[in-house]
Each structure stands twice: as structure tokens, then as C-alpha cells.
Design an enzyme around this catalytic site. Structure first.
Site, PDB file in Angstrom:
ATOM      1  N   CYS A   1       0.808  -1.139   0.079  1.00 39.61           N
ATOM      2  CA  CYS A   1      -0.103   0.000  -0.130  1.00 39.61           C
ATOM      3  C   CYS A   1       0.730   1.149   0.148  1.00 39.61           C
ATOM      4  O   CYS A   1       1.635   1.574  -0.861  1.00 39.61           O
ATOM      5  CB  CYS A   1      -1.027   0.106   1.447  1.00 39.61           C
ATOM      6  SG  CYS A   1      -2.239   1.035   1.131  1.00 39.61           S
TER       7      CYS A   1
ATOM      8  N   HIS B   1      -3.543  -5.833   1.345  1.00 30.66           N
ATOM      9  CA  HIS B   1      -2.850  -5.844   2.420  1.00 30.66           C
ATOM     10  C   HIS B   1      -2.665  -7.470   3.081  1.00 30.66           C
ATOM     11  O   HIS B   1      -3.635  -8.017   3.789  1.00 30.66           O
ATOM     12  CB  HIS B   1      -3.296  -5.281   3.652  1.00 30.66           C
ATOM     13  CG  HIS B   1      -3.253  -3.708   3.335  1.00 30.66           C
ATOM     14  ND1 HIS B   1      -2.238  -2.953   4.419  1.00 30.66           N
ATOM     15  CD2 HIS B   1      -3.805  -2.867   2.836  1.00 30.66           C
ATOM     16  CE1 HIS B   1      -2.255  -1.859   3.839  1.00 30.66           C
ATOM     17  NE2 HIS B   1      -3.277  -1.754   2.947  1.00 30.66           N
TER      18      HIS B   1
ATOM     19  N   GLU C   1      -0.682  -8.580   5.199  1.00 27.22           N
ATOM     20  CA  GLU C   1      -0.461  -8.691   6.706  1.00 27.22           C
ATOM     21  C   GLU C   1      -1.787  -8.516   7.429  1.00 27.22           C
ATOM     22  O   GLU C   1      -1.771  -9.080   8.763  1.00 27.22           O
ATOM     23  CB  GLU C   1       0.483  -7.512   7.155  1.00 27.22           C
ATOM     24  CG  GLU C   1      -0.111  -6.119   7.567  1.00 27.22           C
ATOM     25  CD  GLU C   1      -0.443  -5.291   5.898  1.00 27.22           C
ATOM     26  OE1 GLU C   1      -0.491  -6.121   4.796  1.00 27.22           O
ATOM     27  OE2 GLU C   1      -0.621  -4.256   6.108  1.00 27.22           O
TER      28      GLU C   1
END
Ligand SMILES: Nc1ncnc2c1ncn2[C@@H]1O[C@H](COP(=O)(O)OP(=O)(O)O)[C@@H](O)[C@H]1O
Ligand SMILES: [Mg+2]
Lengths: 82, 223, 747, 82
Positions: free
Chosen positions: B85, B194, B196
């Protein structure tokens, strides 16, 4: 085709976080002697047909109602090339 | 295996990235933007967030952080680097990756569970996936529209450097639905979504994101 | 020229513009009495802003007292009302602070910035308790969804809440979006923040320890939000004064994010004695409250305050509401360490004062004393009003206008059409258009978020300890009966927390009302606070803090009285949380609780008939308590649970089937005689649950022990919401109706 | 004090969602005859001291490296009042 430009800037007394961020970054990159930076918006309006006083009035009205919020922003309108 | 996660002022997902590294079995190392030292890590993650508020352009100011000169040099040397991002935006602003990311075409920040197809599994960040594998991970940004000129796009496609693509309706107007790309060498990967945030059943839509962090551990071992 | 105390003493008869500053004659007289002289212009500025409704709670104080007086016995409360936010013990050495606040008026004038700075303000309140902010919520209310002005206000407010909260890296885990004509011209933008800390990290806004230093840190001070006082800043009171100061502020979320990290590092290094955020009334509030709560006095060197605008006069600096500022009390020996951490984060920090033993708050401007006051008289001993209140003449007629006279759907087709109409109505439709603009993932601890009944946040990775929070409020119910309306807001939030498996623990509230000078409004306020206090006592959940917003009205017309209530609960192990959506076909679906013919103030009456009258659903706190106890005992047994509220059972089932795309087949015969009542009545203390077929008996036993009635509705599965003998709605059709509304209105 | 203005606009070939949105909103509010709108940024730099050719070169460099991203944006620099 004619182009009218509307510049919208935050009023001077209003905090401008964007300008602040730039002003702080510039010296870090070795650009000095810049006392202050303000960041605003630039709108380029392409008109079909030419610029009449009446259309400018229209555009000023749009600048005041749609393109800016008079509570925190000032705007200027100018013809770039008619 | 030590994976560095850079914290810029305004980084938000740095803690999440460190947690993902741990869950994958690696050792996360916090790196500080003002510290021009990678502390000998084996890979680097530039996490999501709003570095310097993203007031000027996303990643435009973070790019000049002292730590970035080290990241640039190491990346040239083949160090695996993943920009997520805001990190992707920093990599583009640093010209480590081609193109740029602009305001979503619908002009809204949007946070959705996004389906992706992983197209390039040759990078150190994607080896744990099978080519063509579909995964679902969170996508959350206001400026996620990937743009580049036609030649660049053709080259990316031609060289198989499109790492991941959006499946279904294009969520942000990215050219050719591109969600992530790699550099020529493949060690530097930029990704809008994302991974994560998809590493635990409890907190993510899936655990599909873990693969990125598992991959880089394997890469380091085999390297 | 700025007046010194000497000058004020020397010129007792100077006319002062206290009326322009909103002070009444008797209030001004009292200031003179307190000081034994006329106030200086700086003192007048301070008193006028600190004695305003917003800062002094002068109209609400006498009613808010009940929250303390009737507070239930609980050892969970670590810090109560009066501090920046309340703090509760959630076990294992963890403490949680939370609070909801309003930013209604600025959000109407400048929707984006008004909402953004609303979020910024409540987050600083949470930080000032020593906590790390971990989540936000945003209860919102707007005029009619299709009104032109709503098209201006709503997208701006939502973008502002998101723009600021997302940039702070705080997950948004819930809120409300409500539309009603009564909010046209006066939207309600409330913001809630939750923070987490270890017990020993709790901080208070106390300036203690003579010789300790007062450090102002964060943004520089500008002329934000000080419109009124410019009259004081002018050379003489005759001339008009300097250029009009802005009444709206622009937020700098990046500054605040850095401020958060900076504060947390300061807390971890144990470098602050006391800390206070700067919000309404800026330095006037921060210094007087710190000093008033402290054990000595305080001296402030006002000319040291870093300015964004060099032309600011001391009166203006004292009341500037510039955002993203904090004020800390620091031991001299720790100052260098303090400044070093601020430096690391690029945060401007300046020593602007010191704690002294005088017991007074003195402010100096270039060596001259311009303020010399007893701090308590500014911060805590402001005026208190017993505003007259009276039950409005129209209340009886309103309550007599029963919805029973309204035509109802009867046939299966009519009921089906009504359901589709309601689930697509602005108040009941899917709020994804709003909530997808908020980051719910950041920090990696969000276990449940919208559209679930409550937001659930993991506090401890190891043990799985977590907290659940929900906010609710129904202005229509409160209009029909403010006492019951406030209790209904509490019982719904309480239920929303309980259905996730959490144990409700504490309450915060934002009381949005019209003008306190209107006896009818004041009656609504008195009733609502009394109702809320009574219900908190009965449910055993204390009010730990909140906010009052008066003067919410357009012309003479006040908004519906709108008490917004937030409830916080503890989840011992977030891995056992209960989601709202059906997950598995073949499970048995049960309705817990009793359904009565209760349609007063219902979404059906509102949306289908534009009708508001009769009485709201009957409050049943005993039933809510039993239900909550049952839900806590049933985690691990029920695979899905969703509370029944606005829109009734039809809405609850719709939300449960659409969440994961698992349908359901139900029969309504045992719910109520009239299927219309079964589907759309809004009786409280009800929850729909799904249970594996082989464990229904266990649930029946549990329900029996808790005295909760159980009605068997049917079975999960299929691709439709099927109601025996009446109608089927395929999920796709149901989804289209539920999700299409806001995108169609707002793009 | 001198003011130098840097205008930054998206390159014509790059899609401009904000400009597009304005262009679509204008007719709805009754402003017609506007063929196209582009939205960009306006930076006002206040210099202490006056504008020299050398400082302008510096500012052009800042415009190119920091204030704009050449991959997607064009910039123009002009002195507003020296
Ligand atoms: N402004 C908002 N911000 C975040 N979440 C919201 C907002 N409005 C509604 N929601 C979420 O959407 C879901 C449905 O809202 P609502 O029907 O009011 O819930 P409930 O009826 O359970 O109180 C809830 O999870 C609520 O938290
Ligand atoms: Mg609910």
C-alpha cells in the site's frame, strides 16, 4: 476553446497541514530560504464557446458553492486563454 | 531469518507487518526512517499507512527518508523488498518500481475483502503460492489506482512482472486491474492489498496473506 | 493594550463586553465578587469560555449528578465521571477507557473538517488518560436520505470520519447511520474512542508537585475557533477588532498520529506527572483544570506559547481551539528526556509554565500579570442552573395517537412486499457505502466489526482477553417517551454487547438535545437522564463519562431528543465470540424473548406511514439481564446470534442470512398470532440464535434456568429467506433490496 | 516578500477522477457549456528575499523532484509578485 482557471486556497488564518508538510520537507531536501508554503487546488475549466461576462458570473457562483467552502477557503477566477 | 519493517512517521500497519513476520516464523526487526542502517536484515517490508500524512502525494516525502537510501542500495543488490500500500507508493516514488498510484476512480477510501489472482510466483515474496492461485485479502486505500504508460504496462505484462491482479470488478480503476508488480530482477515487489491483515483466522477474512511472509523466509533459506 | 491586573484594579468602572461574550449580568457580578475587582480582559475571556454551556455544563449538571448518585456498586470502575474519560478494570491488569462526544454544529458548517476534528478531539481525551487508542465508532444522524442538503453533509461527514480515523491507524468498528427529518439542518456527528492501558499507566489531569513544569506540545497555536473573543483583542472595545477569526478548524491527522506515538513513548518512559488534552476552550481549560485538580497553583508564561499567527493577542491565545495539542506536567529532572522524545517525533514542545504553591492560577504576558484567579472558580465552580422544565402540552396527544389505526399488510404477498420495502429503507438498509470507507483492519486486533452487533477488539494476544463496544439511540422512541427512550437506547446497546458473548461492564453517553432554555426540551432532558441513571443502576453498569450537546435545533424546532448510549463489555477469550451471521446449513434457529404487539415509533410506522405516535416498546430490564446472562453462558453452544431491534424479526433474519449467504426457513406461528406483528414488532430483550441440531436441548435447559422464553423458528440452509405459508425471498433479491439504497442515493 | 507559484496538473493522458466528478456535478447544479474539468494542485511559495534566476532554478528542481511526480504530472512555475 477557452479555459477558465479557478484557484482555491485555504484562508490565511486557517491551518494548512499540506502546505506545512511541504514547507518542512523542503529544507530537508536542501531547498532553503522558503518562508512559508500554502497548498491549494487548481481547477481548469474548458468551455466550449467563448467566455462571456455572464458565464464568468456563473463560474464564480460555481466556485463559491461547489468548488470551495467560503467558511475556510478563498477562490480566484481568471481566464487563461479565451 | 530477520525481516526489517520500516516505520516512517505516519506508518500504520508496521505492527501488523511485524506480527505477520513472526507468525510466518521469522524474526521481525523494527527499522526507523531516520536511521540510515538496515541492521543486517535479510529482507525489508515497507508497510502501509499515511507517511507524512500523504498530504503531498502518497510516499512522496517518505521516499527521501535516510533509511530509503539504504533500502535503494540493498534492493539494487538483490535484497527482497516488499512495499504494501503506502510502501508500494514509496517504491514507485523512489523509481524502484515503474508507474504510480493515483486517487481511486470512485474517489472514496474503500476497505473491502478483495479477491486476487497471483500471477507471478517466481518472486521471493510469492514462491509459496501456485501460479494462478486465487486469494482473498483486505484492500484498503484512497489512492490505489495503478497507472503507467502503455509501453510500461506492455513491458510489465510481457516480462511477467504483474505479480497480482484484481479478480472481478476493478476496485479502484487500476490500469489492467493491476494489484501488484515486481522489478526486472523480481526481488522488489509492490502490492496495493494488505496480506499482513490476512494472517490469522480470528482477525482476518482469511489467512491467505501469510504466503508472502512464508515465501520470503524460504527464499532466504535457499539463498 | 492587554490589561494587567494592576490596570484592572486601577480602573474599576471600565465597561466590559461581557454580554457579547455570553455572560449574564449576575455571572459577571459573581466574577467581580470572586476577584474582588473587575476582571482583566484575559480573565474575562477565560471565565466567559469556561462558564459557557459547553464547558461548564451549567444547565445539565443538576441532572447529570444522578449518574454518580445512582451509580451501581461495582469495583470495575477505576476512574469515574469528571476526568477526561472514565476507566474500567477489564482484568489481568488491563484497564480500558472509552467515551463518546459530539461535534454536531461544526459538521453542518464544514462536514469534512467538522467530523474529522470531532474524531481528533475524542482520541485526545482517551490519550490524556494514559491509554493507547485502539478503536473508534461514529454514531451519525442526518436529515432525510433523499434531501439535497443530506447529499452535501453525509458524504463529507463520512469522508471526514474516515479521513481522520484512517490516518490515525484506528480501526472503526461500529456506529450508526440514522435518517430523520428532525435532523435536517442539524445533523448529529458523535464520535467514540476506546483506549487500553495497564492499570499502573493510568494518568490524570492533575498539576501537582510545586516546581514541576507545564509543557505544551503538539501543533502551534493559531486563531482557530475563537470567533467571539476578537472583541477583547481589539485595542479598545469600541472598534471591531482584528479580522474575524475562523469558527471552523482544519484537522491535521498526521500531527495527531505522531502525537499519539510520542505520548505513548512518554508514558512508557514514565516522564509525565499529569496530562491534559487541549480541546474546547484550549489553554484556558487545560491550565485551569490542571491547576484546579492539582495541589498547588500554576504560573503560565503565555508569551512562550508557539504561535502559528504572530498577530494573536493573549486573550485569543488563551481560548484558541487549535487542534492536535497536549499539555503535560513534568518533573524538572525529567524535562530533557521528555523533550528528547518529542524531538525524535518532530513534535514541537515548549515549557509554558510551572506548578507553584500559591493556590492561584496566574498568567504572565511579557512579565506583566494578566490573569490572577483561583483556578477552581474557573474550572469547577462555574454557574449552575435549575432550568425550568415542563412536560410539553402535545405529549399526551402524541402518545394517544396509537399506530394500531394504521393499515397493515395481511397476505403473504403484502408481507413480502413490506419486508423488501423495509430492508431497503434508509434506516434499515446495508450501511456498507459508509462503513467501507473506514479501515477496520489496522492494528490487527479487530475480531468483530460492522455490520456485527458490536465491535470486538483483542486486548491481549496471549490470553485472548478482549472488549466489545456498541452504541445505540432511537430519537423516535425518546420523542414518544424520553424516560423510556433513554432506557431503550441503553438496553439495546447492552444487548448488542451481550450477544457477542461479552459481559456488559460500563456506559458512556452523548445526550443530543435542543435548547435548554425551552422548558419542553429541558423536560425531555430531565426525563432522559433520570431514565438512563435508573436503568444503569438496575443493569449494574455505571456511566463512566460522556457529553451533552444542547441547542440542536433549526429555528425554534428542536431535534428529536437523542440520547446515544455506548456500552462496553469484557470478552474473557475473543476466540469464543459469537458472530451474527448464519454459518452452517441444517442448524436450528430459535428466537429468545417475548414478542408483543409493539409498533409505536417503529421503523414500519415511520417508513411506510410517516407516522410517529403511541408508546415505544415496553422497557424490560430484568429480561435484558436474564438474556445477557444466558448469552454469556451459551458461547460455544450458539454458532450465531443477532439481536432483534429496529425493523423487528424480519430485519434481524435478513441481516443474518445475508452476512454469509446462508438462507433460512422459518415458521412464525409460535411468535405471534398476527404474522405482521411477528415480523415487524420491535419488542425488546429478543435475540435470534442458531444452534447445532443435536444441542438444542442444551440451549432449552440454559434458557429455562435463566427464565428466558424460547420460540423455535426453523432451520438454516437454502438460498432464500422462506417464511412458511407466507412467502419466499431468494437471497439475491433480498440482497439487492438491502444493499442498493445508499449507493443509489450517494453514488 | 516574493511569491512563486507552482501549478501541478495530472498529465492529459492520465485519468483525473476528481476533475471528472466536478465536470459531472456542474450540469446537475445548472452550470452548462463546460466541456471538461481538470483538478490539480497549486503551491504558493513565499520566499524571504527576492526572486533570483538561481533560486528559480532551485524551485524548478523542487517542483520536479518533490512537488510533482513526472510520471503522472506536469508542472509550471511562475513568479506572482516579486
Ligand atoms: N457510522 C457508522 N460507522 C461504523 N459502523 C456503523 C455506522 N453505522 C452503522 N454501523 C454498523 O452497522 C451495523 C448496523 O447498524 P445498526 O442497525 O444501527 O446496528 P444495531 O441495530 O445492531 O445497533 C452495526 O454493526 C453498526 O455498528
Ligand atoms: Mg444489533
Amino acid at each position: 476553446m477557452a479555459r477558465v482557471v479557478v484557484d482555491v486556497m485555504l484562508k490565511p488564518e486557517i491551518l494548512d497541514p499540506q502546505g506545512k508538510a511541504v514547507a518542512q520537507a523542503l529544507p530537508r531536501l536542501g531547498f532553503d530560504g522558503i518562508a512559508a508554503v500554502r497548498q491549494g487546488k487548481r481547477f481548469e475549466l474548458e468551455l466550449d464557446g467563448d467566455v462571456t461576462e455572464e458565464r464568468l458570473t456563473q463560474i464564480r457562483h460555481a466556485a463559491e458553492t461547489l468548488l470551495s467552502n467560503p467558511v475556510i477557503e478563498d477562490y480566484t477566477v481568471h481566464v487563461e486563454h479565451a | 531469518m530477520r525481516v526489517g519493517v520500516v516505520t516512517f512517521p505516519g506508518s500504520l500497519d508496521d505492527a501488523d507487518a511485524r506480527r505477520a513476520v513472526s507468525l510466518a516464523g521469522g524474526e521481525p526487526v523494527a527499522l526507523w526512517h531516520a536511521d540510515a542502517d538496515l541492521h543486517g536484515v535479510d529482507a525489508v517490508v515497507l508497510p502501509g499507512g499515511f507517511s507524512y500524512g500523504d498530504y503531498l502525494r502518497c510516499g512522496a516525502i517518505a521516499r527521501f527518508a535516510p533509511v530509503m537510501s539504504e533500502v535503494l542500495a540493498a534492493a539494487e543488490g538483490g535484497l527482497p523488498v516488499l512495499g504494501i500500500c503506502n510502501g508500494f507508493q514509496v517504491l514507485c516514488e523512489s523509481h524502484l518500481l515503474p508507474g504510480a498510484l493515483i486517487r481511486n476512480d470512485h474517489r472514496k477510501f474503500n476497505c473491502v475483502d478483495q479477491e486476487l489472482v497471483v500471477e507471478n510466483t517466481a518472486t521471493p515474496w510469492t514462491s509459496a503460492y501456485s501460479s494462478g492461485q486465487h486469494i482473498v485479502v483486505p484492500l484498503k486505500n484512497g489512492e490505489g489506482g495503478y497507472v503507467a504508460d502503455e509501453d510500461t504496462l506492455d513491458r510489465l505484462e510481457g516480462e511477467g512482472r504483474v505479480v497480482a491482479r484484481y479478480v472481478g470488478e476493478n476496485p479502484n480503476g487500476s490500469y489492467r486491474s493491476i494489484a501488484g508488480i515486481a522489478n526486472e530482477r523480481g526481488n522488489v515487489v509492490g502490492l496495493m492489498p494488505h496480506p499482513e491483515h490476512a494472517v490469522e483466522e480470528l482477525t482476518g477474512p482469511t489467512t491467505d496473506g501469510l504466503g508472502f511472509f512464508v515465501s520470503v523466509l524460504e527464499a532466504a533459506v535457499s539463498a | 493594550m492587554t490589561e494587567t491586573v494592576k490596570a484592572a484594579e486601577a480602573t474599576p468602572d471600565v465597561e466590559q463586553p461581557y454580554r457579547e461574550l455570553g455572560l449574564k449580568d449576575d455571572e459577571y457580578a459573581r466574577i467581580r465578587e470572586i476577584l474582588g475587582r473587575r476582571p482583566t480582559s484575559c480573565e474575562l475571556a477565560m471565565y466567559s469560555v469556561m462558564w459557557s454551556e459547553h464547558c461548564s455544563y451549567k444547565s445539565s449538571k443538576v441532572h447529570l449528578r444522578q449518574f454518580g448518585e445512582k451509580s451501581p456498586q461495582t469495583d470495575a470502575m477505576l476512574v469515574g465521571i469528571g476526568e477526561n474519560a472514565g476507566v474500567v478494570d477489564v482484568g489481568q491488569g488491563w484497564a480500558v477507557t472509552f467515551k463518546v462526544e459530539s461535534h454536531n454544529h461544526p459538521s453542518y458548517v464544514e462536514p469534512y473538517q467538522g467530523a474529522a476534528t470531532g474524531v481528533g478531539g475524542i482520541v485526545r481525551d482517551i490519550m490524556s488518560m494514559g491509554a493507547r487508542p485502539v478503536a473508534v465508532m461514529d454514531p451519525l444522524r442526518f436529515g432525510p436520505a433523499d434531501a439535497e442538503d443530506t447529499r452535501r453533509v453525509l458524504p463529507g461527514v463520512v469522508a471526514g470520519v474516515g479521513g481522520y480515523g484512517n490516518c490515525l491507524g484506528l480501526p472503526n468498528v461500529g456506529g450508526e447511520v440514522v435518517f430523520d427529518p428532525s435532523y435536517a439542518g442539524n445533523p448529529l456527528v458523535n464520535a467514540l474512542c476506546v483506549g487500553v492501558m495497564r492499570h499502573e499507566q493510568i494518568k490524570l489531569a492533575h498539576a501537582s508537585g510545586t516546581g514541576n513544569l507545564v509543557v505544551l506540545f503538539g501543533a502551534a497555536t493559531g486563531g482557530d475557533g475563537i470567533g467571539g473573543v476578537s472583541v477583547l483583542a481589539s485595542e479598545t472595545f469600541e472598534d471591531s477588532g482584528p479580522a474575524k477569526r475562523p469558527s471552523v478548524q482544519v484537522g491535521d491527522p498526521f500531527m495527531e498520529k505522531v502525537l499519539i506515538e510520542c505520548c505513548l513513548e512518554l508514558f512508557d518512559a514514565d516522564l509525565v506527572v499529569g496530562i491534559q488534552d487541549l480541546g474546547g476552550a484550549g489553554l484556558s481549560c487545560a491550565t485551569s483544570e490542571l491547576a484546579s485538580n492539582g495541589d498547588g497553583g500554576m504560573r503560565v508564561w503565555l508569551d512562550r506559547v508557539p504561535l502559528r499567527d504572530a498577530s494573536l493577542r493573549p486573550e485569543e491565545i488563551l481560548m484558541s481551539e487549535s487542534q492536535e495539542r497536549m499539555c503535560a506536567v513534568v518533573e524538572p529532572a525529567k524535562l530533557d528526556a521528555f523533550l528528547a522524545i518529542c524531538e525524535k517525533w518532530d513534535v514541537l514542545a515548549t515549557v509554558v509554565g510551572e506548578v507553584d504553591g500559591t493556590g492561584r492560577l496566574t498568567v504572565e504576558w511579557h512579565g506583566e500579570t494578566v490573569v490572577d484567579v483561583p483556578p477552581r472558580t474557573v474550572a469547577h465552580e462555574g454557574p449552575v442552573y435549575e432550568r425550568p422544565y415542563a412536560r410539553p402540552s402535545w405529549q399526551d396527544a402524541l402518545q394517544a395517537d396509537e399506530p394500531s389505526r394504521l393499515p397493515r399488510p395481511a397476505t403473504g404477498d403484502e408481507l413480502r412486499a413490506t419486508l423488501l420495502d423495509l430492508v431497503g429503507s434508509p434506516n434499515l438498509c446495508d450501511k456498507g457505502w459508509v462503513t467501507d470507507q473506514y479501515d477496520r483492519y489496522v492494528l490487527g486486533n479487530t475480531v468483530l466489526a460492522q455490520p456485527e452487533d458490536a465491535g470486538v477488539i483483542r486486548v491481549d494476544d496471549e490470553t485472548g482477553l478482549g472488549v466489545a463496544v456498541a452504541t445505540d439511540g432511537n430519537g423516535r422512541y425518546a420523542k414518544l417517551d424520553p424516560y423510556a427512550g433513554a432506557q431503550l437506547a441503553l438496553s439495546e446497546a447492552y444487548r448488542n454487547v451481550a450477544v457477542t458473548g461479552a459481559r456488559p461492564l460500563a456506559v458512556t453517553d452523548c445526550l443530543n438535545f435542543g435548547s435548554p432554555e425551552d422548558p419542553a426540551v429541558m423536560w425531555q432532558f430531565a426525563e432522559a437522564t433520570r431514565g438512563l441513571a435508573d436503568a444503569c443502576l438496575e443493569l449494574g453498569v455505571p456511566v463512566t463519562g460522556g457529553n451533552v450537546s444542547f441547542y440542536n435545533q433549526t429555528g425554534e424546532t428542536p431535534i428529536h431528543p437523542t440520547p446515544v448510549v455506548g456500552v462496553l463489555g469484557v470478552v474473557e477469550d475473543v476466540r469464543r465470540r459469537v458472530p451474527m451471521g448464519f454459518t452452517t446449513p441444517g442448524e436450528v434457529v430459535l428466537l429468545l424473548g417475548e414478542t408483543r404487539e409493539e409498533l409505536g415509533g417503529s421503523e414500519w410506522a415511520h417508513h411506510v406511514h410517516g407516522h410517529l405516535g403511541g408508546l415505544p416498546p415496553r422497557v424490560d430490564l430484568a429480561a435484558e439481564k436474564a438474556l445477557a446472562a444466558l448469552m454469556a453462558a451459551a458461547t460455544g453452544l450458539v454458532s450465531a446470534a443477532h439481536d432483534v431491534s429496529d425493523g423487528g424479526l424480519g430485519q434481524a433474519l435478513t441481516e443474518m442470512v445475508l452476512r454469509r449467504g446462508v438462507g433460512v426457513a422459518v415458521a412464525l406461528d409460535d411468535v405471534a398470532d398476527d404474522p405482521f406483528v411477528a415480523l415487524f414488532a420491535e419488542s425488546v430483550a429478543r435475540v435470534v440464535v442458531a444452534v447445532p441440531a443435536d444441542r438444542v436441548a442444551e440451549l432449552d435447559d440454559l434458557a429455562a434456568t435463566h427464565g428466558v422464553p424460547v420460540v423455535r423458528l426453523g432451520t438454516t440452509g437454502g438460498a432464500a429467506l422462506a417464511v412458511a405459508g407466507l412467502f419466499d425471498v431468494p437471497l439475491d433479491e433480498l440482497r439487492a433490496a438491502h444493499q442498493g439504497t445508499l449507493p443509489a442515493l450517494f453514488g
